[in-house]
Structure formats: C-alpha cells, structure tokens
Design an enzyme around this catalytic site. Structure first.
Site, PDB file in Angstrom:
ATOM      1  NE  ARG A 108    -169.090  38.586  -3.973  1.00  0.00           N
ATOM      2  CZ  ARG A 108    -170.427  38.621  -3.951  1.00  0.00           C
ATOM      3  NH1 ARG A 108    -171.109  37.534  -4.232  1.00  0.00           N
ATOM      4  NH2 ARG A 108    -171.064  39.727  -3.659  1.00  0.00           N
ATOM      5  CB  CYS A 115    -171.250  41.894 -11.389  1.00  0.00           C
ATOM      6  SG  CYS A 115    -172.402  41.756 -10.015  1.00  0.00           S
ATOM      7  CB  THR A 124    -177.236  38.401 -12.920  1.00  0.00           C
ATOM      8  OG1 THR A 124    -177.226  39.698 -12.316  1.00  0.00           O
ATOM      9  CG2 THR A 124    -176.805  38.498 -14.374  1.00  0.00           C
TER      10      THR A 124
END
Ligand SMILES: NC(=O)c1ccc[n+]([C@@H]2O[C@H](COP(=O)([O-])OP(=O)(O)OC[C@H]3O[C@@H](n4cnc5c(N)ncnc54)[C@H](O)[C@@H]3O)[C@@H](O)[C@H]2O)c1
Ligand SMILES: O=c1ccn([C@@H]2O[C@H](COP(=O)(O)OP(=O)(O)O[C@H]3O[C@H](CO)[C@@H](O)[C@H](O)[C@H]3O)[C@@H](O)[C@H]2O)c(=O)[nH]1
Length: 440
Positions: A327, A260, A121
């Site tokens: 994460r 994300c 990304t």
C-alpha cells in the site's frame, strides 16, 4: 476475558494473537472467508515476523479461534475490538463505511453488556458517532461502553512493538470502561496513558503526522546537503545526539509510504479543515513526500539522459522491509514513472513479489532473485532496504549489469563501504561515489 476482534488484517490479527498470548480467550472475525479459512489452519495471510508461530501456539493452546460470524461471537463476548480498515476517500477524508457496517452488525446482534474498543484509526468524534449508531438500535436493557484504543504498531515489527510499545493509549468516557481495558492490557507491561476519547483519537493522528513531518524535514535537508556537498546521514546522526531532537525517523530517502502515513496525514488535513483550520505545515509535509517518491526517476534521467529503452532494476518493492504490504509503496510511483519514459522495468522483492503483481503495471517484469534482476540492466534502483539487499554481493553488480550503476533510495551503504567496490553509487543527500572517488 472473552474478546472478539473484528477485522483480521495487519492490526486485528496482531491484536488478536497478542491478546490471546497474554491469556485472553480471543475470536477473530473477518468477512473475508478465504482469510478465515487460511487462519483456521494456522496460516497467516500476511508476512509479519513472528506472527504465524505465535498464532499457531495460541490456536494449539485453545485461546485463539477464527470465524466469519460476528453474531455467534456476540453471544458470550465481554469485549469487542473494532480493527477494520479506514481507507482514504478521494477527497482525503477517512472512509468510515467499514466501521459503520460493523457498528450496525454489533447493534443488531448485541445480547449482553459489553465494552466496544476502537483500534482502527478514526477521526476525532467518530467513537461518539458510532456509539450513537449502536445505541439507536440496541435493546434498552443492554448497555455498552465505547473506548478509543488507537494502535501504534509498525508493520514488519508488529509483534515486537505490541509487547514492547512505548505506551498504550486508552480514551474512555468513564473510569469503569477505562479500567476494564487497562486490566486487559496490563500483562503486556507497557505504560498505559488514560485520557478522554477525543484526545485519544487525536493522539493517533498527531503522532503519525509528527513522524511524517520528521521524515519530510530530513528529506528537505537532504536535498540541500546534496547541493552543498554535505552528508545527510552524518547530519541526522549529529542532530539526533540532541535528546530534544531524538535519533529516530531521521532516515533520508524516497519518503514515507505504507497504509498509514499517507492516508492519516491527508485525513488530518481534512479534520483540521473541518474546523476551519488550514494545516499548512502538514500540507507541506505531504507535498515534500510526493516529490520525494519520484526522486529516483529524476536521478535516473539525470544519470542516463533519456530513459527510453533502458533496462532498469528495482530492488525491493514493499513500502518498507519485513512486510509484504504494497500500500502506497514508492515502487508504484517509481515503476509508473520509468514505464512512462519508455524504460523496461525488472522488479524484485524478497517477499512482496506476489502482492506487487496485483498492484504494479503488467508491463513490469518480475525477477526471482537479485542476480536475475541485475542481469543486463543499465541501472539498479534500491527502493526497500531489505537485509538481503543490504547484504548483496557487489561482484554480481559488476559482473551482471551492463554498467555497474546503483541509485540507492534508502542510503543502505556508507560511502566508505562502496568506495572500493568498483561501482558507481548515487544515494540521497550524500555525495556520489565513482570507483574510489567521492564526488564532493
Ligand atoms: N497497518 C498498520 O500498520 C496499522 C497500524 C496502526 C493502525 N492502523 C489502523 O488500523 C485499521 C486497520 O488497518 P489494517 O492495516 O489492519 O487493515 P487491513 O485492510 O489489513 O485489515 C482490515 C480487515 O478488516 C476486514 N473487514 C472489513 N469489513 C469487515 C466487517 N464488516 N467485518 C469483519 N471484518 C471486516 C477486512 O476483510 C480486512 O481483513 C485502520 O484504521 C488503520 O489505519 C493500521
Ligand atoms: O526515518 C524514516 C522512517 C521511516 N521512513 C518511511 O516511513 C514509512 C513508514 O515507516 P514505519 O513508520 O516504520 O512503518 P508503518 O508500519 O507505516 O508504521 C507507522 O504507521 C502505523 C500506522 O498508523 C503506526 O501505528 C506506526 O506507529 C507508524 O510508525 C516507510 O515507507 C519508511 O520507509 C522513512 O522514510 N524514514
């Protein structure tokens, strides 16, 4: 086709294995030598349902291999996928240093015409930027094309998402490169959407930001529902019946985590800022989420008064079920908050305990089962909706806890389900249940 995938993490490994499974000859490259050593003997370094068996199948059928030398791969590869991380810088922008290193590595070792595909990304304009970096160092007689092919898989269902995705986005600067990548992906049978590179890059950020917005929106609604005695789950169901709203990503709870949404929403605010647009809506989405992650600590304090000296169980630690990824998991914020207020924290995750030990404070104690976590605690907080947690035995809750109080950050149970279980149950955006009484 001969394909090289650079970066064998959540995206690179799933991409490599899936491309091998549809018939390509794939080599995955990673700088992490321990990871490569594991992969070579057929062991997946990450927990992802179905990944390891598909990986083993494709190794056995000689379509999949692993190495730490990109130089070797570039001798006879047709396509190079870049799938390295683009983590968040301190100021919220995307850190492109891993991408830049790979671009440099490709430029120095390219020995034939290739297509370079960016899966990572990356902010709008990055593909052009790395194209420039590579071109500056590539011998004049060699040509390459750059294609943006952002990834939409979700952790925990990555293999299934790859074979059953809603779309594959291909952003290219010419038809030839677009059609090569279209042919590569055709066997997946997933609809293909072709566009220019900048739009492809933006589709990725806009999609994640929109999904994050849905989550923060329903979480705001949940706070109002809780104050007014409405049930946010029914509200979301009722809203979702309208096809224009859609019934997905309306699960209220302790907000979004993971590798994300948090970083990509911050990056998009910075991308917008870079062209002098103040993305107020997205800033609010991020703020709502930050507050939401801390919600269970507030609820625990409201219920128990002071949290000092209280023993509190955290059930589920990963940012979502079916992954070992820690994460930006809400468990980090919640365990830190509880420890700061003097609680003892006993944590349990069916799969992520080991990863969590590296991420959570060393004051957190780890349990090997739900029962062990519940033993002699004052309160249990549900952080992640693992199946094992949804199916837990309420007899244990009553038998093992000092008082059978659960605060559920993921609305795992309907209120009817908990009504006859002899427990006290609090959730998000819904009335509390104490014994058989629903407190509206
Ligand atoms: N994780 C997801 O669910 C997901 C989904 C869609 C898109 N993305 C995007 O995909 C990208 C990768 O994410 P991830 O979660 O797979 O990251 P990850 O951290 O799991 O994996 C990245 C891998 O790249 C390797 N690496 C770093 N530098 C390298 C180099 N120079 N050469 C070879 N290997 C190198 C690392 O060792 C690591 O194994 C990011 O841009 C992310 O935003 C992630
Ligand atoms: O209704 C919902 C849906 C999700 N979440 C939370 O949102 C986070 C993200 O969940 P999910 O999107 O399922 O997992 P990811 O693996 O982070 O996948 C997202 O991020 C990836 C990386 O960019 C994209 O590829 C995917 O399309 C996008 O869904 C998790 O903490 C979930 O608990 C909610 O709170 N409510």
């Amino acid at each position: 086709m001969n394909i090289t995938v650079v970066g064998a993490g959540y995206v690179g490994l799933v991409t490599g294995v899936s491309l091998a499974d549809i018939g390509h000859c794939v080599t995955c490259v990673d700088v992490n030598k321990d990871k490569i050593a594991k992969l070579k003997v057929g062991l997946s370094p990450i927990h992802e349902p179905g990944l390891e068996s598909l990986m083993q199948k494709n190794i056995d059928e000689n379509r999949l291999s692993f190495t730490s030398s990109l130089k070797e791969c570039l001798k006879d590869t047709d396509i190079v996928y870049i799938a390295v991380g683009t983590p968040q810088n301190k100021d919220g922008t995307a850190n492109l240093s891993f991408i830049e290193i790979v671009a440099e590595d490709i430029a120095l070792n390219i020995s034939k015409d290739i297509v370079i595909v960016t899966k990572s990304t990356v902010p709008v304009g990055t593909n052009e930027y790395i194209g420039g970096l590579i071109k500056a160092k590539t011998p004049k007689d060699i040509s390459f094309d750059i294609v943006s092919n952002p990834e939409f898989l979700r952790e925990g269902s990555a293999i299934s998402d790859t074979f059953n995705g809603d779309r594959i986005v291909i952003g290219a600067e010419n038809d030839k490169a677009a059609s090569i990548i279209e042919q590569v992906n055709k066997p997946f049978g997933v609809p293909i959407f072709k566009t220019d590179i900048r739009s492809a890059e933006m589709i990725k950020y806009a999609s994640n930001a929109f999904l994050a917005t849905k989550i923060s929106f329903i979480n705001e609604i949940s706070t109002i529902c809780e104050k007014l005695g409405a049930n946010v789950d029914d509200v979301a169901k009722g809203m979702g019946k309208d096809k224009r709203v859609g019934n997905q990503f309306l699960n209220a709870g302790i907000g979004y985590g993971g590798s994300c949404f948090p970083k990509d929403t911050n990056a998009l605010v910075q991308i917008a800022g870079g062209v002098e647009h103040d993305f107020n809506l997205l800033k609010a989405v991020i703020n709502v989420n930050n507050n939401q992650q801390a919600l269970l600590v507030d609820k625990a304090r409201q219920r128990l008064g002071s949290l000092e000296g209280k023993r509190i169980a955290l059930l589920g630690l990963a940012f979502k079920p079916n992954t070992d990824d820690m994460r930006e998991a809400a468990s980090i914020v919640i365990s830190t908050g509880l420890l700061q207020e003097g609680s003892e924290v006993i944590a349990y995750d069916p799969i992520a305990n080991e990863n969590a030990k590296h991420v959570l404070s060393n004051e957190v104690q780890f349990a090997n089962s739900i029962s062990e976590a519940l033993t002699e605690v004052n309160l249990a907080l549900i952080i992640t909706e693992w199946r094992e947690i949804i199916e837990m035995d309420f007899n244990n809750v009553r038998r093992l806890m000092i008082e059978p109080i659960i605060i559920d950050g993921r609305n795992c149970f309907s209120l009817d389900m908990v009504k006859d279980k002899g427990i006290e149950y609090h959730s998000v955006g819904r009335p509390a249940v104490i014994g058989e009484t629903v407190l509206i």
